[in-house]
Every structure is written in structure tokens, then in C-alpha cells.
Design a protein around this motif. Structure first.
Motif, PDB file in Angstrom:
ATOM      1  N   GLY A 193       0.823  -1.203   0.000  1.00 38.30           N
ATOM      2  CA  GLY A 193       0.000   0.000   0.000  1.00 38.30           C
ATOM      3  C   GLY A 193       0.855   1.250   0.000  1.00 38.30           C
ATOM      4  O   GLY A 193       0.612   2.197  -0.765  1.00 38.30           O
ATOM      5  N   GLY A 196       2.956   1.239  -3.427  1.00 42.41           N
ATOM      6  CA  GLY A 196       2.102   1.605  -4.560  1.00 42.41           C
ATOM      7  C   GLY A 196       1.712   3.070  -4.533  1.00 42.41           C
ATOM      8  O   GLY A 196       1.726   3.753  -5.564  1.00 42.41           O
ATOM      9  N   GLY A 197       1.378   3.579  -3.340  1.00 39.97           N
ATOM     10  CA  GLY A 197       1.037   4.990  -3.205  1.00 39.97           C
ATOM     11  C   GLY A 197       2.196   5.889  -3.556  1.00 39.97           C
ATOM     12  O   GLY A 197       2.030   6.909  -4.246  1.00 39.97           O
ATOM     13  N   ALA A 231      -4.533   5.850  -7.326  1.00 38.14           N
ATOM     14  CA  ALA A 231      -3.904   5.694  -6.013  1.00 38.14           C
ATOM     15  C   ALA A 231      -4.540   4.564  -5.222  1.00 38.14           C
ATOM     16  O   ALA A 231      -3.882   3.948  -4.372  1.00 38.14           O
ATOM     17  N   PRO A 235      -2.231   0.077  -5.896  1.00 40.06           N
ATOM     18  CA  PRO A 235      -1.811  -0.705  -4.726  1.00 40.06           C
ATOM     19  C   PRO A 235      -2.664  -1.950  -4.516  1.00 40.06           C
ATOM     20  O   PRO A 235      -2.153  -2.996  -4.093  1.00 40.06           O
ATOM     21  N   GLY A 245      -2.978   3.621   0.080  1.00 38.69           N
ATOM     22  CA  GLY A 245      -2.363   4.243  -1.089  1.00 38.69           C
ATOM     23  C   GLY A 245      -2.998   5.577  -1.424  1.00 38.69           C
ATOM     24  O   GLY A 245      -2.294   6.551  -1.727  1.00 38.69           O
TER      25      GLY A 245
END
Length: 544
Positions: A193, A196-197, A231, A235, A245
Motif C-alpha cells: 500500500g 504503490g502509493g 492511487a 496498490p 495508497g
């Protein structure tokens, strides 16, 4: 179809008026919108929604993405960074502790099974950012010990942990996950998370700078809507928590230098308002008053567990080791754990998962949310005053990225030094223009007074000045530059003026209004007025 459109329009208008009434009463909007949803839910045309929690849950998930993104986007990192460690622990470990203690109490007091108790505790483990933001903004609560920023960051960032616990508990109840795999899944949700964010945020920043995307030109707002959705989606695809994210991307982008960013803050504020209104209304449609009546007693018990046991224990366990928070602040932060849309959305997830207690969890969480919004939301300002946590020099609006647009007034401070021309002079003799007001005086010993015309300023006093904020900000273009080595040790009068003007020097945590004899130090960051208006070199040299 025409009747449905008319009904929707009437519902929206009613929501607006109910929202205005809520602001006057100091009660979060969600209470009014949920009650409206309960009433409208009795109409036949909306029965399809009220009987389909899965569909409602999917809609609420999407709406919650924008709420999470905005929670990060409107947070000013400059104010929040001093409490990032305790706030992060409250938003993660605090959720786990609150859920665990609640589960323990529910198991023994209501005689629920262990997993069922943990599910209820997980759903109620987080606090609602929308409700907390509303109370702090509506009452403009400036709190001591950075408690305002602490509450905002905790409530804005703790939904992902609650969401993860709910998802994992449901998998355990369905026999699809072991305890060991649950721990691995939790680590993956958090790690991916965050990763990915971060990747989405970096990509968005590159695109903004590379293609000159602004908040008010072309498809700028549409671009940022897509970023908010990405966003969450990216994730989630790689095994992370999408809500985490969305919050991370919002926090990073909200603290970047984006042209006309304040317009973007207001744009997402409007979207988030619509999403919140929609969530509360849809959740009201799902409520069944007949079924809910049988859960009032257990709901009151669960609310008291959260208010008097779970939340105080978890807050004290995390904040006491920092040794910079008084017991009054800890009690206030504990009392500020308002429940709202996120808890009910997670309860809808439980209700649509097919587990035995899902419906009971939804009914209890719904009742607890109503009680929390009505009592805690209304009493939070009074609790802050009773605990003496109000700081007159603070303003809750300063922790939001749109602070300067929310007020027509601006506060500045002036330190009375030994060389100050104001030293040992009464306020009435200073010759201050009529549109400027000295609204507070802070003595060297920390004591504060509201001065009058006969108050004499002494060396060491800090003068707080109030003036009307300048609104035509488009006249200015402010550049941010780090001081170059060749000017380190030199004064401002030796810095090349040309057509620009140094309006601020940022030195670590200190902000300096420069004058001609200000000496530049290594690491200084200069904020330069590069508006294209030529400076008066003769007057500048004379003044320095």
C-alpha cells in the motif's frame, strides 16, 4: 424516471438545508444525512437499494477513496510533521489495540464468539475523518500540544488499518485464511500500500511538472481525479491496501508546489462533500428501524466500552511514552474518537460477506455511529474547554492546506528586541495604521494578555498582529530557491536584487522575515517574489 429525478433533487436540497442546520448545532453532517436516508428509505422507489448491501457497499468504497485522498491532500505537512510519529502509531497500533480491547470486552459482556467479537472491534477500530474535520473546522478548535493536528492525521490515516483487520477477520471466519497467513497478508497490505502509493505519487508529480498541469487549466481537475482512483487501484492490484495508497498519494501531492493548488483543494473539498453526503444517505437507506430497535441495548454497551475503556487504554499506551502529552490532551484525543461513515462502510462489508453475525455487526455499528456523532460530536468542544486544552494562539484551520482561503484575517508575530523602536512604548503611541490590530501580547515568561492602548511593550515581548489578508494572490509569483554557496555569509543587501525580492528565509524550522543586514547561512531556503514588477533599486539601497 421523471419522478425519481424530482425525488433525487428534493433529497439533495433537503441535504443542503440539513447540513446548514447541523453546522449551527455543532453536530456532524452525517447524522442529518443518515436520518434523511432512513426516512427516504421507506419510499418504494428506493427499496432496491435498501435490500442490496453489496451494491451499496461498492458505491461507498469508491466514495471512500476520494474521502481518503482528500484527507491526505488537505493536510499541511508543515504542521503535521511534528506529530507524525505519535499520529502514525495511533493510526496503526492504536487501531489494533482498540479493536483487541473492544473484542475482549464484547466477548465477556455480550458473550459473542472470539472472531465475531474481533470483527466488531475491527469495524469500530478507526475514527471518522469527516466527523473530526467537521467539528474542528466548524468550531475552529485550536488545541494545545498540537492535539488538533494529532486528531486530524490520526483520523485521516487510520481507516486503512481498520479495513485490513476487517478483511482478514472475515477471511478467518470463512476458513479461508490461517493465522500465519493473516500476519503475512497484513504486512503485504501495509508494505505494498505504501509502495504503490509512493510510485503513483512520484508518477503524478513527474507528469504535473513535465506537462505543466495546473488546477485551473484544461483537464487539470480531471487528471487529479484519475490520480485519486489510480492511487487506490494500483496498490490493490499488487496486493496492497488501496485506501492507504489513496491517503499517501493525497498527502504527498497536497504538499507539492502545484500552480493554483488552493483551487484544487476547494475542488476536492466539493467532491468530498458530495461523496460524504451520498455515503451517509445510502447508509441511511440500508437501515431498518424495526431491526435496529432490538440492538439499542447492546449498542449502548459497545459505545461505553469504546468511550470508557478501549479508546482511553490504547491512547494512553501510545502517547504516554512520548512524555510530551499531558493527561488532559490524552483524554481529549481519546474522547475525539468519533465514529462515522468509514465504520458503517466496513460494517456493510461484513454484512455482505455472508458471515453469521454480519447483520448484527451492521445494526450495532449503525447505532454506535449515531450515538457517537450526536454525543461526542456535540460535546467535543466543551470537553476541550473543560480539560483546559484550548490554545487561544492556535487555529485549527492552520493545519489545512486551504487555510489562507478560509479566513480574511492574517496573524503575524513581531519580537520586541533591545533595538526595536517599539520598546518601552505604549500601544497608542506606536502609530499603527487603523486596519492593523495588536490582538495578543506574549511576555518572555510565557504569560499572555490582550493589550489595550495603554499597554507598554517591553523587551522580550512577542506581539501578535492581526491584519486583513491580501486576496489578490495572482499578482505574485513566489519562487523557492536554496542559497548558493557563494552567497553564504553575505547579507541580503549584497544579494543581487534585479527585479525580484526575498520575502522569506526558511532556516530549518525557523521562518525569518529578512532585512538588509540579514546574513545568509548554509542550507537557507529563499522565497523570492518574482512577479515581474521591477524593484525600486534606489529606495532598496537607501533602506538597507
Amino acid at each position: 424516471m421523471d419522478l425519481l429525478i424530482v425525488i433525487v433533487a428534493v433529497v439533495i436540497l433537503a441535504s443542503v438545508f440539513l447540513g446548514r442546520m447541523s453546522q449551527r448545532l455543532g453536530v456532524p453532517d452525517l447524522l442529518a444525512f443518515i436520518l434523511l436516508g432512513i426516512l427516504v428509505g421507506q419510499l418504494t422507489v428506493f427499496r432496491g437499494v435498501s435490500s442490496n448491501p453489496g451494491l451499496a457497499g461498492n458505491f461507498c468504497d469508491i466514495a471512500l477513496v476520494f474521502i481518503m485522498f482528500y484527507g491526505g491532500f488537505c493536510t499541511r505537512w508543515e504542521k503535521a510533521k511534528v506529530i507524525v510519529a505519535p499520529a502514525s502509531l495511533l493510526a496503526s497500533v492504536g487501531v489494533f489495540l482498540t479493536a483487541a480491547v473492544t473484542a475482549l470486552m464484547v466477548h465477556f459482556l455480550l458473550h459473542w464468539g472470539w472472531l465475531e467479537s474481533l470483527l466488531l472491534g475491527s469495524v469500530l477500530g478507526s475514527t471518522d475523518a469527516a466527523s473530526v474535520f467537521f467539528v474542528l473546522r466548524a468550531r475552529q478548535l485550536g488545541l494545545k500540544e498540537n492535539a488538533t493536528s494529532l486528531l486530524e492525521m490520526e483520523s485521516g490515516a487510520n481507516d486503512p488499518c481498520s479495513n485490513m483487520m476487517v478483511a482478514i477477520t472475515l477471511l478467518l471466519m470463512q476458513g479461508r485464511l490461517s493465522a500465519l497467513k493473516a500476519a503475512g497478508m497484513m504486512a503485504a497490505q501495509i508494505g505494498f500500500g505504501l509502495l504503490g502509493g509512493l510510485l503513483v505519487a512520484l508518477l503524478a508529480i513527474w507528469v504535473v511538472k513535465r506537462f505543466g498541469i495546473t488546477a485551473s487549466v484544461g483537464g487539470g481537475p480531471i487528471f487529479f481525479i484519475a490520480v485519486a482512483l489510480l492511487a487506490f487501484g494500483f496498490p490493490s492490484l499488487i496486493g496492497g491496501n488501496g485506501f492507504l495508497g489513496a491517503y499517501v498519494v493525497g498527502l504527498i501531492l497536497g504538499n507539492q508546489e502545484i500552480e493554483n493548488k488552493k483551487e484544487l483543494v476547494h475542488f476536492f473539498n466539493g467532491i468530498t462533500g458530495v461523496m460524504q453526503m451520498s455515503i451517509f444517505f445510502v447508509l441511511g437507506l440500508l437501515a431498518n428501524l424495526k431491526d435496529m430497535a432490538g440492538f439499542v441495548g447492546p449498542s449502548v454497551v459497545v459505545f461505553l466500552i469504546l468511550l470508557l475503556v478501549s479508546r482511553p487504554i490504547s491512547m494512553a499506551a501510545i502517547l504516554l511514552p512520548f512524555r510530551k502529552f499531558s493527561w488532559q490532551t490524552i483524554l481529549l484525543v481519546s474522547f475525539g474518537g468519533l465514529k462515522g461513515a468509514s465504520s458503517i462502510v466496513f460494517a456493510v462489508l461484513a454484512a455482505s460477506a455472508g458471515v453469521a453475525c454480519g447483520g448484527d455487526v451492521f445494526q450495532i455499528v449503525f447505532c454506535v455511529t449515531l450515538i457517537s456523532s450526536l454525543l461526542q460530536g456535540y460535546l467535543l468542544p466543551y470537553m476541550a474547554r473543560w480539560l483546559e486544552c484550548i490554545d487561544p494562539a492556535e487555529n485549527a484551520m492552520k493545519s489545512f492546506n486551504d487555510f489562507s482561503d478560509e479566513t480574511m484575517m492574517q496573524f503575524n508575530e513581531v519580537m520586541i528586541t533591545g533595538e526595536s523602536p517599539w520598546k518601552d512604548r505604549a500601544v497608542k503611541d506606536l502609530g499603527i495604521p487603523k486596519n492593523i490590530l495588536i490582538c495578543m501580547l506574549i511576555h518572555a515568561d510565557g504569560s499572555r494578555i490582550v493589550p489595550n492602548g495603554y499597554t507598554v511593550l517591553r523587551e522580550g515581548d512577542k506581539v501578535i498582529i492581526c491584519s486583513k489578508a491580501f486576496q489578490s494572490e495572482k499578482l505574485f509569483s513566489i519562487l523557492r530557491r536554496r542559497i548558493t554557496p557563494k552567497y553564504v555569509g553575505k547579507t541580503l543587501k549584497e544579494y543581487p536584487a534585479q527585479k525580484n525580492q526575498v520575502v522569506l528565509v526558511k532556516r530549518g524550522e525557523e521562518s525569518i522575515i529578512p532585512h538588509g543586514d540579514t546574513v545568509f547561512m548554509p542550507g537557507d531556503i529563499l522565497y523570492i517574489n518574482d512577479s515581474g514588477v521591477p524593484s525600486d533599486k534606489k529606495k532598496a539601497q537607501k533602506g538597507s
